[in-house]
Design a protein around this motif. Structure first.
Motif, PDB file in Angstrom:
ATOM      1  N   PRO A  52     -23.974 -75.534  55.383  1.00 17.83           N
ATOM      2  CA  PRO A  52     -22.893 -76.489  55.675  1.00 17.83           C
ATOM      3  C   PRO A  52     -23.268 -77.497  56.979  1.00 17.83           C
ATOM      4  CG  PRO A  52     -22.268 -74.239  55.130  1.00 17.83           C
ATOM      5  CD  PRO A  52     -23.719 -74.203  55.335  1.00 17.83           C
ATOM      6  N   ILE A  53     -22.590 -78.454  57.039  1.00 16.04           N
ATOM      7  CA  ILE A  53     -22.751 -79.327  57.979  1.00 16.04           C
ATOM      8  C   ILE A  53     -22.683 -78.991  59.302  1.00 16.04           C
ATOM      9  CG2 ILE A  53     -21.798 -81.473  58.918  1.00 16.04           C
ATOM     10  CD1 ILE A  53     -20.874 -82.383  55.897  1.00 16.04           C
ATOM     11  N   GLY A  54     -23.589 -79.112  60.092  1.00 11.70           N
ATOM     12  CA  GLY A  54     -23.494 -78.731  61.708  1.00 11.70           C
ATOM     13  C   GLY A  54     -24.012 -77.445  61.673  1.00 11.70           C
ATOM     14  N   SER A  55     -24.059 -76.656  60.689  1.00  8.99           N
ATOM     15  CA  SER A  55     -24.575 -75.127  60.853  1.00  8.99           C
ATOM     16  C   SER A  55     -25.665 -74.737  61.351  1.00  8.99           C
ATOM     17  CB  SER A  55     -24.416 -74.370  59.451  1.00  8.99           C
ATOM     18  OG  SER A  55     -25.341 -74.603  58.631  1.00  8.99           O
ATOM     19  N   GLY A  56     -26.654 -75.514  61.094  1.00 12.56           N
ATOM     20  CA  GLY A  56     -28.094 -75.294  61.713  1.00 12.56           C
ATOM     21  C   GLY A  56     -28.621 -73.859  60.889  1.00 12.56           C
ATOM     22  N   LEU A  57     -28.108 -73.647  59.902  1.00  6.60           N
ATOM     23  CA  LEU A  57     -28.572 -72.508  59.097  1.00  6.60           C
ATOM     24  C   LEU A  57     -29.928 -72.953  58.248  1.00  6.60           C
ATOM     25  CD1 LEU A  57     -25.347 -71.036  58.197  1.00  6.60           C
ATOM     26  CD2 LEU A  57     -26.945 -69.961  59.739  1.00  6.60           C
ATOM     27  N   GLY A  58     -30.442 -74.007  58.341  1.00  8.03           N
ATOM     28  CA  GLY A  58     -31.529 -74.127  57.465  1.00  8.03           C
ATOM     29  C   GLY A  58     -31.424 -74.420  56.056  1.00  8.03           C
ATOM     30  N   ILE A  59     -32.302 -73.854  55.104  1.00  9.63           N
ATOM     31  CA  ILE A  59     -31.870 -74.122  53.699  1.00  9.63           C
ATOM     32  C   ILE A  59     -31.774 -72.802  53.008  1.00  9.63           C
ATOM     33  CG2 ILE A  59     -33.362 -74.687  51.696  1.00  9.63           C
ATOM     34  CD1 ILE A  59     -35.012 -76.809  53.322  1.00  9.63           C
ATOM     35  N   ARG A  60     -30.541 -72.413  52.871  1.00  5.53           N
ATOM     36  CA  ARG A  60     -30.004 -71.297  52.390  1.00  5.53           C
ATOM     37  C   ARG A  60     -30.735 -70.818  50.857  1.00  5.53           C
ATOM     38  NH1 ARG A  60     -30.299 -68.741  56.245  1.00  5.53           N
ATOM     39  NH2 ARG A  60     -29.159 -67.267  55.386  1.00  5.53           N
ATOM     40  N   ASN A  61     -30.902 -71.885  50.307  1.00  9.83           N
ATOM     41  CA  ASN A  61     -31.098 -71.429  48.739  1.00  9.83           C
ATOM     42  C   ASN A  61     -32.310 -72.486  48.402  1.00  9.83           C
ATOM     43  OD1 ASN A  61     -31.464 -70.941  46.174  1.00  9.83           O
ATOM     44  ND2 ASN A  61     -29.322 -70.866  45.833  1.00  9.83           N
ATOM     45  N   PRO A  62     -33.527 -72.275  48.786  1.00 12.38           N
ATOM     46  CA  PRO A  62     -34.750 -72.821  48.604  1.00 12.38           C
ATOM     47  C   PRO A  62     -34.972 -73.285  47.248  1.00 12.38           C
ATOM     48  CG  PRO A  62     -35.155 -71.077  49.668  1.00 12.38           C
ATOM     49  CD  PRO A  62     -33.795 -70.989  49.822  1.00 12.38           C
TER      50      PRO A  62
ATOM     51  N   THR B   4     -24.249 -83.862  48.136  1.00 15.58           N
ATOM     52  CA  THR B   4     -23.878 -82.926  47.135  1.00 15.58           C
ATOM     53  C   THR B   4     -24.080 -81.479  47.443  1.00 15.58           C
ATOM     54  OG1 THR B   4     -23.931 -82.316  44.806  1.00 15.58           O
ATOM     55  CG2 THR B   4     -25.975 -83.341  46.052  1.00 15.58           C
ATOM     56  N   SER B   5     -23.476 -80.379  46.554  1.00 10.08           N
ATOM     57  CA  SER B   5     -24.065 -78.855  46.795  1.00 10.08           C
ATOM     58  C   SER B   5     -25.344 -78.855  46.248  1.00 10.08           C
ATOM     59  CB  SER B   5     -23.017 -78.074  45.935  1.00 10.08           C
ATOM     60  OG  SER B   5     -21.735 -78.593  45.932  1.00 10.08           O
ATOM     61  N   ASP B   6     -25.876 -77.660  46.578  1.00  5.57           N
ATOM     62  CA  ASP B   6     -27.351 -77.436  46.222  1.00  5.57           C
ATOM     63  C   ASP B   6     -27.116 -76.768  44.677  1.00  5.57           C
ATOM     64  OD1 ASP B   6     -26.142 -74.887  46.618  1.00  5.57           O
ATOM     65  OD2 ASP B   6     -27.757 -74.268  47.985  1.00  5.57           O
ATOM     66  N   ASP B   7     -26.647 -77.667  44.102  1.00 12.56           N
ATOM     67  CA  ASP B   7     -26.399 -77.311  42.648  1.00 12.56           C
ATOM     68  C   ASP B   7     -27.098 -78.405  41.539  1.00 12.56           C
ATOM     69  OD1 ASP B   7     -25.600 -77.032  39.754  1.00 12.56           O
ATOM     70  OD2 ASP B   7     -23.325 -77.024  40.311  1.00 12.56           O
TER      71      ASP B   7
ATOM     72  N   ILE C  80     -30.056 -78.676  58.496  1.00 12.81           N
ATOM     73  CA  ILE C  80     -31.321 -78.623  59.299  1.00 12.81           C
ATOM     74  C   ILE C  80     -31.042 -78.225  60.778  1.00 12.81           C
ATOM     75  CG2 ILE C  80     -33.315 -80.003  60.287  1.00 12.81           C
ATOM     76  CD1 ILE C  80     -33.459 -79.546  57.204  1.00 12.81           C
ATOM     77  N   GLY C  81     -31.706 -77.069  61.170  1.00 11.82           N
ATOM     78  CA  GLY C  81     -31.514 -76.802  62.602  1.00 11.82           C
ATOM     79  C   GLY C  81     -32.605 -77.034  63.435  1.00 11.82           C
ATOM     80  N   THR C  82     -33.779 -77.198  62.988  1.00  8.09           N
ATOM     81  CA  THR C  82     -34.860 -77.290  63.890  1.00  8.09           C
ATOM     82  C   THR C  82     -36.250 -77.910  62.902  1.00  8.09           C
ATOM     83  OG1 THR C  82     -36.585 -76.292  65.536  1.00  8.09           O
ATOM     84  CG2 THR C  82     -35.736 -74.934  63.795  1.00  8.09           C
ATOM     85  N   ALA C  83     -37.373 -78.079  63.515  1.00  6.83           N
ATOM     86  CA  ALA C  83     -38.512 -78.793  62.851  1.00  6.83           C
ATOM     87  C   ALA C  83     -38.854 -77.935  61.755  1.00  6.83           C
ATOM     88  CB  ALA C  83     -39.514 -78.956  63.915  1.00  6.83           C
ATOM     89  N   SER C  84     -38.868 -76.739  61.594  1.00  8.94           N
ATOM     90  CA  SER C  84     -39.562 -76.015  60.626  1.00  8.94           C
ATOM     91  C   SER C  84     -38.768 -75.996  59.395  1.00  8.94           C
ATOM     92  CB  SER C  84     -39.818 -74.516  60.864  1.00  8.94           C
ATOM     93  OG  SER C  84     -38.455 -73.754  61.480  1.00  8.94           O
ATOM     94  N   ASP C  85     -37.436 -76.231  59.172  1.00  6.65           N
ATOM     95  CA  ASP C  85     -36.462 -76.423  58.487  1.00  6.65           C
ATOM     96  C   ASP C  85     -36.664 -77.832  57.600  1.00  6.65           C
ATOM     97  OD1 ASP C  85     -34.981 -74.102  58.938  1.00  6.65           O
ATOM     98  OD2 ASP C  85     -33.478 -75.319  60.174  1.00  6.65           O
ATOM     99  N   ALA C  86     -36.930 -78.804  58.483  1.00  4.91           N
ATOM    100  CA  ALA C  86     -37.246 -80.103  57.708  1.00  4.91           C
ATOM    101  C   ALA C  86     -38.713 -80.129  56.989  1.00  4.91           C
ATOM    102  CB  ALA C  86     -37.224 -81.178  59.067  1.00  4.91           C
ATOM    103  N   ALA C  87     -39.523 -79.306  57.736  1.00  6.60           N
ATOM    104  CA  ALA C  87     -41.126 -79.225  57.041  1.00  6.60           C
ATOM    105  C   ALA C  87     -40.810 -78.472  55.584  1.00  6.60           C
ATOM    106  CB  ALA C  87     -41.884 -78.509  57.844  1.00  6.60           C
ATOM    107  N   ARG C  88     -39.932 -77.553  55.403  1.00  9.32           N
ATOM    108  CA  ARG C  88     -39.628 -76.722  54.461  1.00  9.32           C
ATOM    109  C   ARG C  88     -38.830 -77.413  53.366  1.00  9.32           C
ATOM    110  NH1 ARG C  88     -37.770 -71.368  52.787  1.00  9.32           N
ATOM    111  NH2 ARG C  88     -38.980 -71.175  50.931  1.00  9.32           N
ATOM    112  N   ALA C  89     -38.090 -78.350  53.649  1.00 10.42           N
ATOM    113  CA  ALA C  89     -37.484 -79.227  52.748  1.00 10.42           C
ATOM    114  C   ALA C  89     -38.718 -80.070  52.030  1.00 10.42           C
ATOM    115  CB  ALA C  89     -36.582 -79.878  53.421  1.00 10.42           C
ATOM    116  N   MET C  90     -39.581 -80.704  53.139  1.00  9.24           N
ATOM    117  CA  MET C  90     -40.515 -81.542  52.349  1.00  9.24           C
ATOM    118  C   MET C  90     -41.453 -80.818  51.503  1.00  9.24           C
ATOM    119  SD  MET C  90     -39.330 -84.260  53.553  1.00  9.24           S
ATOM    120  CE  MET C  90     -40.613 -85.504  52.896  1.00  9.24           C
ATOM    121  N   GLU C  91     -41.780 -79.572  51.990  1.00  8.79           N
ATOM    122  CA  GLU C  91     -42.710 -78.776  51.028  1.00  8.79           C
ATOM    123  C   GLU C  91     -42.102 -78.502  49.942  1.00  8.79           C
ATOM    124  OE1 GLU C  91     -44.648 -76.722  55.148  1.00  8.79           O
ATOM    125  OE2 GLU C  91     -43.231 -75.346  53.905  1.00  8.79           O
ATOM    126  N   LEU C  92     -40.778 -78.265  49.893  1.00  9.06           N
ATOM    127  CA  LEU C  92     -40.199 -77.908  48.418  1.00  9.06           C
ATOM    128  C   LEU C  92     -40.026 -78.880  47.512  1.00  9.06           C
ATOM    129  CD1 LEU C  92     -36.942 -75.894  49.785  1.00  9.06           C
ATOM    130  CD2 LEU C  92     -38.984 -74.921  48.372  1.00  9.06           C
TER     131      LEU C  92
END
Lengths: 279, 73
Positions: A176-186, A152-155, A206-218
């Motif tokens: 967006p899928i495959g963009s590796g831009l991380g979390i645009r709207n935390p 789903t969207s981040d809505d 998700i682009g790299t490890a810090s993005d995944a950590a951020r998701a879990m921290e959120l």
């Protein structure tokens, strides 16, 4: 908070999965010890897939439904079943509720699972979810007995509507899928976490490890990663890095981070400071 | 003396194909020489349940999709 309150009830031991027994991920009737889900699209071979599965520790992995290629040798299913991974079919490529519902039913026939990662995108360029078709297909599939995990969207409002429709989890995108831009709207991801009771699985971006950590921290309950692993120079290494990041982020969330401050706050007590240079 | 029935024309995974009249879904799936587990069949946009494959005769003009799981998502 007193010092006594801040003692950890049971301090997780270091090492992989050491905290898992105390903190399983529950989706519908499923109980999982790890919180990184693997998307399998884009790996160069089944051998690399197998390495990535093992390194990720994933207990759930997605597959797509496509026309059978009579010349294909070996199968993604063989690898996943050999490793005891739950197969989660998706409806990738669908742009209407009708297509998505039919694809989910075909996947149930083929794979014998009523779980589905529901994807209904609006166009090929952005691959962003079509919220109208998504909600309509989610309602139909829930009524048909499926365990629905919608991409789903981040809505936050849509996430709540999907939960009300009976979805077993919500899977908001970070980008967006495959963009590796991380979390645009935390902020929106945090609002979704606050607003629904079903598990929140950060999916896409998700682009790299810090993005995944951020998701879990959120406060997300899990992270699904495909491209960041499958298109990395060394997929198995990235799978391991992401698994560690997810675990670290989860522990950090449970540990309770300090509030952000504008100015410094000394960690060393000022009391008892010697007067060494009296004015 | 019985006449050979005319073959039927169907489309399998997008490819026009001629099959003997009376061919069932089960026969078509057998022709893939794969384990039938992991395969799903749709005809004309509807799922054909595995339990119906053996008794389901294809009709002239059927559009058949034979699907399986691949890496994705």
């Amino acid at each position: 908070m007193t010092e006594t309150d801040r003692r950890s009830p049971t301090l997780p031991a270091p090492g992989p999965s050491a905290d898992a027994d105390a903190d399983p991920l529950r989706i519908a009737d499923g109980v999982f010890q790890t919180r990184l889900l693997l998307g399998t699209g884009g790996l160069p071979s089944l051998t690399v897939l197998d390495e990535a599965v093992v390194a990720s520790g994933a207990e759930i992995a997605t597959v797509a439904m496509r026309r059978i290629d009579p010349t294909a040798r070996g199968s993604v299913l063989d690898v996943l079943r050999h490793r005891g991974v739950r197969v989660l079919p998706n409806t990738a490529g669908c742009q209407t509720a009708r297509e998505a519902v039919l694809t989910a039913r075909l996947a149930r026939e083929a794979l014998g699972t009523a779980w589905v990662k529901l994807e209904v995108v609006g166009d090929d360029r952005t691959l962003l979810p079509d919220p109208v078709e998504l909600l309509a297909s989610a309602e139909q599939l829930v009524a048909d007995g499926f365990v629905v995990l919608p991409y789903t969207s981040d809505d936050p409002v849509l996430a709540r509507r999907l939960e009300q429709a009976g979805c077993a989890a919500v899977m908001p995108l970070g980008a967006p899928i495959g963009s590796g831009l991380g979390i645009r709207n935390p902020h929106n991801i945090a609002l979704i976490v606050e607003g629904v009771r079903v598990p929140v699985i950060l999916d896409a971006g998700i682009g790299t490890a810090s993005d995944a950590a951020r998701a879990m921290e959120l406060g997300c309950d899990a992270v699904l990663v495909a491209s960041a692993i499958t298109r990395a120079a060394h997929p198995a290494w990235m799978a391991l890095a992401l698994a560690e990041a997810v675990r670290g982020g989860r522990l950090a969330r449970r540990a309770g981070r300090i509030p952000r401050r504008f100015h410094a706050r000394a960690s060393t007590a000022g009391e008892g400071l010697a007067e060494l240079d009296p004015a | 003396m019985t006449e050979m029935p005319a073959p039927i024309g169907v489309v399998v995974n997008g490819r026009p194909t001629s099959l003997p009249a009376g061919t069932t879904v089960a026969t078509l799936v057998d022709g893939l020489h794969r384990s039938p587990g992991g395969i799903a069949v749709a005809i004309g946009g509807e799922v054909v349940p595995r339990s119906a494959w053996a008794g389901w005769s294809l009709d002239d003009g059927d559009r058949i999709e034979l699907l399986g799981a691949v890496q994705g998502g």
